[in-house]
Write a protein that holds these residues in place. Structure first.
Motif, mmCIF file in Angstrom:
data_model
loop_
_atom_site.group_PDB
_atom_site.id
_atom_site.type_symbol
_atom_site.label_atom_id
_atom_site.label_comp_id
_atom_site.label_asym_id
_atom_site.label_seq_id
_atom_site.Cartn_x
_atom_site.Cartn_y
_atom_site.Cartn_z
ATOM 1 N N ALA A 1 0.826 -1.205 0.000
ATOM 2 C CA ALA A 1 0.000 0.000 0.000
ATOM 3 C C ALA A 1 0.863 1.259 0.000
ATOM 4 O O ALA A 1 0.454 2.299 -0.520
ATOM 5 C CB ALA A 1 -0.930 -0.006 1.213
ATOM 6 N N ALA A 2 2.077 1.161 0.554
ATOM 7 C CA ALA A 2 2.991 2.305 0.581
ATOM 8 C C ALA A 2 3.767 2.440 -0.728
ATOM 9 O O ALA A 2 4.597 3.332 -0.862
ATOM 10 C CB ALA A 2 3.959 2.177 1.749
ATOM 11 N N GLY A 3 3.526 1.541 -1.680
ATOM 12 C CA GLY A 3 4.205 1.613 -2.966
ATOM 13 C C GLY A 3 5.594 1.004 -2.966
ATOM 14 O O GLY A 3 6.427 1.340 -3.798
ATOM 15 N N MET A 4 5.857 0.103 -2.022
ATOM 16 C CA MET A 4 7.173 -0.535 -1.910
ATOM 17 C C MET A 4 7.094 -1.971 -2.414
ATOM 18 O O MET A 4 6.029 -2.565 -2.455
ATOM 19 C CB MET A 4 7.615 -0.566 -0.444
ATOM 20 N N THR A 5 8.250 -2.515 -2.761
ATOM 21 C CA THR A 5 8.331 -3.943 -3.033
ATOM 22 C C THR A 5 8.699 -4.640 -1.726
ATOM 23 O O THR A 5 9.163 -4.010 -0.774
ATOM 24 C CB THR A 5 9.412 -4.253 -4.082
ATOM 25 N N TYR A 6 8.504 -5.950 -1.692
ATOM 26 C CA TYR A 6 8.846 -6.687 -0.490
ATOM 27 C C TYR A 6 10.350 -6.652 -0.229
ATOM 28 O O TYR A 6 10.781 -6.570 0.907
ATOM 29 C CB TYR A 6 8.369 -8.142 -0.570
ATOM 30 N N ILE A 7 11.142 -6.658 -1.296
ATOM 31 C CA ILE A 7 12.603 -6.626 -1.137
ATOM 32 C C ILE A 7 13.035 -5.309 -0.498
ATOM 33 O O ILE A 7 13.870 -5.295 0.414
ATOM 34 C CB ILE A 7 13.305 -6.824 -2.496
ATOM 35 N N SER A 8 12.474 -4.178 -0.944
ATOM 36 C CA SER A 8 12.857 -2.891 -0.345
ATOM 37 C C SER A 8 12.397 -2.820 1.115
ATOM 38 O O SER A 8 13.130 -2.330 1.970
ATOM 39 C CB SER A 8 12.314 -1.722 -1.158
ATOM 40 N N TYR A 9 11.208 -3.326 1.402
ATOM 41 C CA TYR A 9 10.718 -3.368 2.781
ATOM 42 C C TYR A 9 11.627 -4.242 3.645
ATOM 43 O O TYR A 9 12.009 -3.862 4.754
ATOM 44 C CB TYR A 9 9.282 -3.894 2.800
ATOM 45 N N SER A 10 12.011 -5.394 3.120
ATOM 46 C CA SER A 10 12.880 -6.308 3.852
ATOM 47 C C SER A 10 14.250 -5.688 4.111
ATOM 48 O O SER A 10 14.811 -5.834 5.203
ATOM 49 C CB SER A 10 13.029 -7.605 3.061
ATOM 50 N N ASN A 11 14.797 -4.980 3.133
ATOM 51 C CA ASN A 11 16.096 -4.319 3.301
ATOM 52 C C ASN A 11 16.030 -3.228 4.367
ATOM 53 O O ASN A 11 16.961 -3.081 5.167
ATOM 54 C CB ASN A 11 16.572 -3.723 1.983
#
Length: 71
Positions: free
Chosen positions: A12-22
């Protein structure tokens, strides 16, 4: 067809899971106390090499260091 299912907040914030995980991994590493913090930060680097193949044989590889970080 629209879905009424809940969307993960990172999506919902416009992020990918990889960027969130990093981002999460970076926050955890920064919260550690020494010497664990410096050890975790040193493991954050990834070493790899790329080789171009010509006529079925690899040429001399190019070594790279990639730092896993969003910031």
């Amino acid at each position: 067809m629209s879905s009424t299912a809940a969307v993960p907040f990172w999506r919902a914030a416009g992020m990918t899971y990889i960027s969130y995980s990093n981002i999460c991994a970076n926050l955890v590493r920064n919260c550690l106390k020494e010497p664990h913090k410096s050890e975790a930060i040193s493991r954050e680097k990834v070493h790899f090499s790329l080789s171009k193949w010509v006529d079925g044989k690899p040429e001399k590889p190019n070594c790279h260091v990639y730092k896993l970080s969003c910031f």
